[in-house]
Motif scaffolding. Structure first.
Motif, mmCIF file in Angstrom:
data_model
loop_
_atom_site.group_PDB
_atom_site.id
_atom_site.type_symbol
_atom_site.label_atom_id
_atom_site.label_comp_id
_atom_site.label_asym_id
_atom_site.label_seq_id
_atom_site.Cartn_x
_atom_site.Cartn_y
_atom_site.Cartn_z
ATOM 1 N N UNK A 206 0.830 -1.202 0.000
ATOM 2 C CA UNK A 206 0.000 0.000 0.000
ATOM 3 C C UNK A 206 0.867 1.256 0.000
ATOM 4 N N UNK A 207 0.412 2.219 -0.729
ATOM 5 C CA UNK A 207 1.058 3.527 -0.791
ATOM 6 C C UNK A 207 0.117 4.542 -0.153
ATOM 7 N N UNK A 208 0.679 5.551 0.474
ATOM 8 C CA UNK A 208 -0.110 6.626 1.058
ATOM 9 C C UNK A 208 0.608 7.945 0.819
ATOM 10 N N UNK A 209 -0.145 9.033 0.834
ATOM 11 C CA UNK A 209 0.481 10.348 0.733
ATOM 12 C C UNK A 209 -0.171 11.302 1.716
ATOM 13 N N UNK A 210 0.562 12.341 2.062
ATOM 14 C CA UNK A 210 0.034 13.363 2.968
ATOM 15 C C UNK A 210 0.538 14.726 2.532
ATOM 16 N N UNK A 211 -0.244 15.744 2.886
ATOM 17 C CA UNK A 211 0.091 17.101 2.446
ATOM 18 C C UNK A 211 1.260 17.678 3.238
ATOM 19 N N UNK A 212 1.510 17.110 4.410
ATOM 20 C CA UNK A 212 2.674 17.509 5.203
ATOM 21 C C UNK A 212 3.146 16.292 5.972
ATOM 22 N N UNK A 213 4.367 16.390 6.514
ATOM 23 C CA UNK A 213 5.025 15.187 7.007
ATOM 24 C C UNK A 213 4.251 14.492 8.114
ATOM 25 N N UNK A 214 3.640 15.194 9.026
ATOM 26 C CA UNK A 214 2.978 14.542 10.157
ATOM 27 C C UNK A 214 1.455 14.625 10.065
ATOM 28 N N UNK A 215 0.973 14.860 8.872
ATOM 29 C CA UNK A 215 -0.464 14.936 8.674
ATOM 30 C C UNK A 215 -1.076 13.580 8.416
ATOM 31 N N UNK A 216 -2.384 13.569 8.288
ATOM 32 C CA UNK A 216 -3.070 12.311 8.015
ATOM 33 C C UNK A 216 -2.664 11.803 6.637
ATOM 34 N N UNK A 217 -2.539 10.494 6.566
ATOM 35 C CA UNK A 217 -2.113 9.863 5.335
ATOM 36 C C UNK A 217 -3.329 9.291 4.608
ATOM 37 N N UNK A 218 -3.347 9.461 3.301
ATOM 38 C CA UNK A 218 -4.428 8.952 2.470
ATOM 39 C C UNK A 218 -3.874 7.787 1.655
ATOM 40 N N UNK A 219 -4.557 6.668 1.769
ATOM 41 C CA UNK A 219 -4.053 5.425 1.194
ATOM 42 C C UNK A 219 -4.642 5.131 -0.175
ATOM 43 N N UNK A 220 -3.820 4.508 -0.989
ATOM 44 C CA UNK A 220 -4.280 3.993 -2.268
ATOM 45 C C UNK A 220 -4.909 2.623 -2.101
ATOM 46 N N UNK A 221 -5.419 2.051 -3.207
ATOM 47 C CA UNK A 221 -6.115 0.765 -3.150
ATOM 48 C C UNK A 221 -5.190 -0.423 -2.943
ATOM 49 N N UNK A 222 -3.895 -0.219 -3.164
ATOM 50 C CA UNK A 222 -2.939 -1.299 -2.954
ATOM 51 C C UNK A 222 -2.639 -2.105 -4.202
ATOM 52 N N UNK A 223 -1.500 -2.780 -4.180
ATOM 53 C CA UNK A 223 -1.131 -3.772 -5.192
ATOM 54 C C UNK A 223 -1.015 -5.113 -4.494
ATOM 55 N N UNK A 224 -1.807 -6.071 -4.956
ATOM 56 C CA UNK A 224 -1.721 -7.431 -4.399
ATOM 57 C C UNK A 224 -0.649 -8.186 -5.171
ATOM 58 N N UNK A 225 0.462 -8.511 -4.497
ATOM 59 C CA UNK A 225 1.564 -9.231 -5.125
ATOM 60 C C UNK A 225 1.518 -10.692 -4.697
ATOM 61 N N UNK A 226 1.544 -11.559 -5.679
ATOM 62 C CA UNK A 226 1.606 -12.998 -5.430
ATOM 63 C C UNK A 226 2.835 -13.549 -6.128
ATOM 64 N N UNK A 227 3.703 -14.181 -5.350
ATOM 65 C CA UNK A 227 4.911 -14.789 -5.909
ATOM 66 C C UNK A 227 4.732 -16.303 -5.900
ATOM 67 N N UNK A 228 4.813 -16.897 -7.089
ATOM 68 C CA UNK A 228 4.566 -18.344 -7.191
ATOM 69 C C UNK A 228 5.859 -19.149 -7.358
#
Lengths: 113, 113
Positions: free
Chosen positions: A91-113
């Protein structure tokens, strides 16, 4: 407005291959974070950036993991020589400033076979 | 070391009743505390935060949380639960020295009609 986006949403790869996961943060957000989340668990910190500078990479499990944010916007998390234990939701997240609330993306589901 | 504990794996409440999801923390320095909610197959959504100021903070969807420094707690509350509140809830912490979030293990909230 557009939220955090991640691509691909799903990635299946064979053990030993390299993978690159992309994160596009909310426009103008200064800070960008990478987490890994196992099913039913809380996200586990990997690394984060302020602009293009990597501030903390203490959560990267080993030297097969690396991340960059060369222009202070889009970021790539790269895993070299993947192993089955790398399978997880990234999951990736971003925030408008370093200690602010973080907003998350939907994620990448990684499967290693 | 910083840590977050959510002592209950699951909380069950009847619709219309008040709900509380517990969170305690350990940190050196002043805590920055957050609550996030995760619906099935969805990303994490920010609910509310405590940085400084009033110990009772209000957030999205009618949720609120009370910061208690002496008990090192930050419990999430809602006066009247809805079935649609059923989800996985995470408490998270940073110390303000770094932007990285430390998450609790999560609490599943089940609201029954």
């Amino acid at each position: 407005g557009a939220g955090v986006s991640q691509s691909p949403r799903y990635k299946v790869t064979k053990r030993g291959q390299d993978v690159a996961l992309r994160c596009d943060p909310i426009s103008g957000h200064v800070s960008l974070y990478w987490y890994r989340q196992a099913l039913g668990q809380g996200p586990e910190f990997l690394t984060y950036f302020n602009y293009e500078a990597q501030q903390d990479k203490s959560g990267l499990p080993n030297d097969r993991f690396s991340a960059e944010r060369p222009e202070g916007s889009i970021s790539t998390l790269t895993i070299q020589r993947t192993e089955q234990r790398d399978s997880a939701m990234y999951r990736c997240a971003s925030s408008s400033r370093e200690f602010g609330e973080q907003y998350f993306g939907p994620g990448t589901r990684l499967t290693v076979t | 070391a910083q840590s977050v504990a959510q002592p209950e794996d699951q909380v069950n409440v009847a619709e219309g009743n008040p709900l509380t999801v517990k969170c305690t923390y350990s940190v050196s320095g002043n805590p920055y505390l957050f609550w996030y909610v995760q619906y099935p197959n969805r990303g994490l959504q920010f609910l509310l935060k405590y940085i400084t100021g009033d110990n009772l903070v209000k957030g999205s969807y009618g949720f609120e949380a009370e910061f208690n420094k002496s008990q090192t707690s930050f419990h999430l509350k809602k006066p009247s639960a809805l079935v649609s509140d059923s989800a996985l809830y995470f408490c998270a912490l940073t110390s303000g020295n770094t932007g990285k979030l430390i998450f609790g293990q999560g609490t599943t909230l089940q609201v029954k009609p």
